[in-house]
Design a protein around this motif. Structure first.
Motif, PDB file in Angstrom:
ATOM      1  N   ARG A  17       0.826  -1.200   0.000  1.00  0.00           N
ATOM      2  CA  ARG A  17       0.000   0.000   0.000  1.00  0.00           C
ATOM      3  C   ARG A  17       0.861   1.253   0.000  1.00  0.00           C
ATOM      4  N   LYS A  18       1.892   1.247   0.816  1.00  0.00           N
ATOM      5  CA  LYS A  18       2.764   2.408   0.881  1.00  0.00           C
ATOM      6  C   LYS A  18       3.466   2.651  -0.460  1.00  0.00           C
ATOM      7  N   ALA A  19       3.925   1.563  -1.064  1.00  0.00           N
ATOM      8  CA  ALA A  19       4.599   1.683  -2.360  1.00  0.00           C
ATOM      9  C   ALA A  19       3.649   2.222  -3.413  1.00  0.00           C
ATOM     10  N   THR A  20       2.442   1.684  -3.410  1.00  0.00           N
ATOM     11  CA  THR A  20       1.427   2.140  -4.363  1.00  0.00           C
ATOM     12  C   THR A  20       1.130   3.616  -4.143  1.00  0.00           C
ATOM     13  N   PHE A  21       0.996   3.981  -2.886  1.00  0.00           N
ATOM     14  CA  PHE A  21       0.688   5.375  -2.589  1.00  0.00           C
ATOM     15  C   PHE A  21       1.768   6.295  -3.159  1.00  0.00           C
ATOM     16  N   LYS A  22       2.994   5.933  -2.913  1.00  0.00           N
ATOM     17  CA  LYS A  22       4.107   6.764  -3.366  1.00  0.00           C
ATOM     18  C   LYS A  22       4.060   6.952  -4.884  1.00  0.00           C
ATOM     19  N   LYS A  23       3.928   5.834  -5.586  1.00  0.00           N
ATOM     20  CA  LYS A  23       3.923   5.882  -7.052  1.00  0.00           C
ATOM     21  C   LYS A  23       2.744   6.675  -7.583  1.00  0.00           C
ATOM     22  N   ARG A  24       1.585   6.333  -7.081  1.00  0.00           N
ATOM     23  CA  ARG A  24       0.384   6.939  -7.643  1.00  0.00           C
ATOM     24  C   ARG A  24       0.262   8.417  -7.296  1.00  0.00           C
ATOM     25  N   LYS A  25       0.760   8.769  -6.113  1.00  0.00           N
ATOM     26  CA  LYS A  25       0.724  10.176  -5.748  1.00  0.00           C
ATOM     27  C   LYS A  25       1.599  10.964  -6.714  1.00  0.00           C
ATOM     28  N   LYS A  26       2.751  10.425  -7.017  1.00  0.00           N
ATOM     29  CA  LYS A  26       3.671  11.076  -7.953  1.00  0.00           C
ATOM     30  C   LYS A  26       2.988  11.214  -9.313  1.00  0.00           C
ATOM     31  N   GLY A  27       2.363  10.125  -9.747  1.00  0.00           N
ATOM     32  CA  GLY A  27       1.683  10.145 -11.032  1.00  0.00           C
ATOM     33  C   GLY A  27       0.555  11.145 -11.062  1.00  0.00           C
ATOM     34  N   LEU A  28      -0.174  11.235  -9.969  1.00  0.00           N
ATOM     35  CA  LEU A  28      -1.293  12.158  -9.895  1.00  0.00           C
ATOM     36  C   LEU A  28      -0.813  13.598 -10.017  1.00  0.00           C
ATOM     37  N   MET A  29       0.233  13.908  -9.300  1.00  0.00           N
ATOM     38  CA  MET A  29       0.793  15.259  -9.371  1.00  0.00           C
ATOM     39  C   MET A  29       1.236  15.583 -10.792  1.00  0.00           C
ATOM     40  N   LYS A  30       1.812  14.604 -11.437  1.00  0.00           N
ATOM     41  CA  LYS A  30       2.256  14.806 -12.815  1.00  0.00           C
ATOM     42  C   LYS A  30       1.066  15.127 -13.711  1.00  0.00           C
ATOM     43  N   LYS A  31      -0.016  14.382 -13.527  1.00  0.00           N
ATOM     44  CA  LYS A  31      -1.203  14.589 -14.347  1.00  0.00           C
ATOM     45  C   LYS A  31      -1.813  15.973 -14.099  1.00  0.00           C
ATOM     46  N   VAL A  32      -1.797  16.393 -12.839  1.00  0.00           N
ATOM     47  CA  VAL A  32      -2.328  17.721 -12.526  1.00  0.00           C
ATOM     48  C   VAL A  32      -1.515  18.779 -13.255  1.00  0.00           C
ATOM     49  N   SER A  33      -0.206  18.617 -13.178  1.00  0.00           N
ATOM     50  CA  SER A  33       0.688  19.564 -13.827  1.00  0.00           C
ATOM     51  C   SER A  33       0.459  19.609 -15.328  1.00  0.00           C
ATOM     52  N   GLU A  34       0.339  18.414 -15.938  1.00  0.00           N
ATOM     53  CA  GLU A  34       0.134  18.349 -17.384  1.00  0.00           C
ATOM     54  C   GLU A  34      -1.168  19.014 -17.784  1.00  0.00           C
TER      55      GLU A  34
END
Lengths: 243, 184
Positions: A17-34
């Motif tokens: 769960r922690k690993a998933t959170f880290k990855k997906r949070k990063k991805g989410l931020m990227k998508k917001v930025s894009e």
């Protein structure tokens, strides 16, 4: 990037769960930025996690305050119009998926009945079809006939007057109304339909209306039914037709 | 290779030049963004708020448990311990979210199955079009063959009508109550 389908439920394994959170949070931020860059719009994200007391934000503290202020300046109604939470958002997704499912189901149904129609044109009997199938089949035949008439008209208008036709061997039989059986093996010339290729049983059946009484055997014993009416037809009905 | 959409193609990270593309992109990406946020909340118990202003100055927002609570929490900066009532409410909400996610998962897999079904059917049709000229699109069939097809269809229509007429369901009108026909 994982290729396995992830189950849409809380991840019970702590490290996963922690690993998933880290990855997906990063991805989410990227998508917001894009989204912000590509469309030139204002946006912000605030993420609280069980792993940190402070939230992570995009773009930065200043940017978030700016967007929040902009947000709060809007009339309440405007704020809430397009506001969703988990519940409402997932409901929206369910509704959309349901629509797509209906549409796909309809498309598949049409494809199925089209197959049935072609099978019937080449001699398979109608006796195994349920009422709903017959109805749909009839409808589809009508649709096709409409198109055929239209196309024939078009061709006749645009085509030059045909040369004196060589008498097609089947012509007399067409006018007397016998079923013109289309063959599956395409003959070399493509136009001659040898009457001898027609299965005798079929011709007999066609010529003996009294035999049709046998056809009222919906749901009889071990006859194979095309059950289009239930939703579980991932098993292709074609099993009934391809021996 | 010409593609219908730009999906899986690398796209330059600058503001889109074509207005129409920009609007479509906004719509799709905003939707996808909320989806990702929703998934993060479900998978990892995160609490998130996202606020997005559209090119048309409308505002979209996603929040779990809700936009307001996250925004207030952020602005207040003090972590108020939630009362037992609030906790209970949240537990209820989470339960229904779990339920909804299951429904969604179910619906999505049904959709996937139907799509597969559709592809199979298309494959079958394509395969037989090689040997069966009458299965080709009507616009591609020649005049003489079309006449033959017409005759065969008309015959089949009669047979179907006979079949209907003799069915047990006496009095049912032909072609009435077609399950999907009228909706085409």
């Amino acid at each position: 990037m994982t290729r396995k389908k992830v189950k849409l439920a809380f991840i019970t394994n702590d490290s996963a769960r922690k690993a998933t959170f880290k990855k997906r949070k990063k991805g989410l931020m990227k998508k917001v930025s894009e989204l912000s860059t590509l469309c030139g719009i204002d946006t912000c994200a605030i993420i609280y996690s069980p792993y940190e007391s402070q939230p992570e934000v995009w773009p930065d503290t200043r940017g978030v305050h700016r967007v929040l202020a902009q947000f709060k300046r809007m009339p309440e109604m405007e704020q809430s119009k397009k506001m969703v939470n988990q519940e409402s958002f997932i409901r929206q997704r369910i509704a959309k998926a349901s629509e797509q499912l209906k549409k796909q189901h309809k498309e598949n149904r049409e494809k199925e009945i089209t197959q049935v129609m072609y099978q019937c044109l080449t001699g398979k009997g109608l006796q195994n079809l349920m009422m709903a199938d017959l109805n749909d089949l009839g409808w589809l035949i009508d649709q096709n006939l409409k198109e055929i008439y239209k196309r024939i008209d078009e061709l006749k208008k645009t085509a030059p007057p045909p040369p004196p036709p060589r008498p097609p061997p089947e012509a007399p039989q067409v006018t007397t109304g016998n079923l013109h059986l289309l063959q599956e093996q395409k003959p070399a010339v493509g136009l001659t339909m040898d009457a001898m290729q027609r299965p005798q049983w079929f011709t007999d059946w066609m010529n003996n209306p009294s035999d049709h009484q046998q056809m009222n055997s919906f749901g009889h014993g071990d006859e194979m039914m095309l059950s289009f009416t239930d939703n579980n037809h991932n098993t292709m009905w074609s099993n009934a037709f391809f021996p | 290779m010409t593609r219908k959409s730009r999906g899986r193609q690398k796209i330059e990270m600058t503001r889109m030049s074509k207005e129409s593309n920009l609007l479509v992109t906004f719509s799709k990406r905003r939707s996808g963004l909320f989806k990702k946020a929703s998934e993060l909340c479900t998978l990892c118990s995160a609490e998130i708020a996202i606020i997005v202003f559209s090119p048309g100055k409308k505002v979209f927002s996603f929040g779990h448990p809700c936009v307001e609570s996250i925004v207030n929490r952020y602005l207040m900066k003090n972590s108020t311990p939630s009362s037992s009532t609030l906790q209970l409410m949240e537990a209820h909400r989470n339960a229904s979210v779990r339920e909804l996610n299951m429904q969604l998962t179910n619906m999505l897999s049904q959709l996937e199955a139907e799509k597969q079904c559709g592809e199979e059917l298309s494959k079958i049709r394509k395969a037989s079009q090689g040997t069966c000229w009458w299965e080709a699109p009507i616009n591609e069939i020649g005049l003489q063959e079309l006449e033959q097809l017409k005759a065969a269809m008309e015959e089949l229509k009669k047979n179907v009508a006979n079949e209907d007429g003799e069915a047990h369901w006496g009095g049912v009108k032909l072609f009435a109550g077609c399950s999907w026909g009228v909706e085409f």
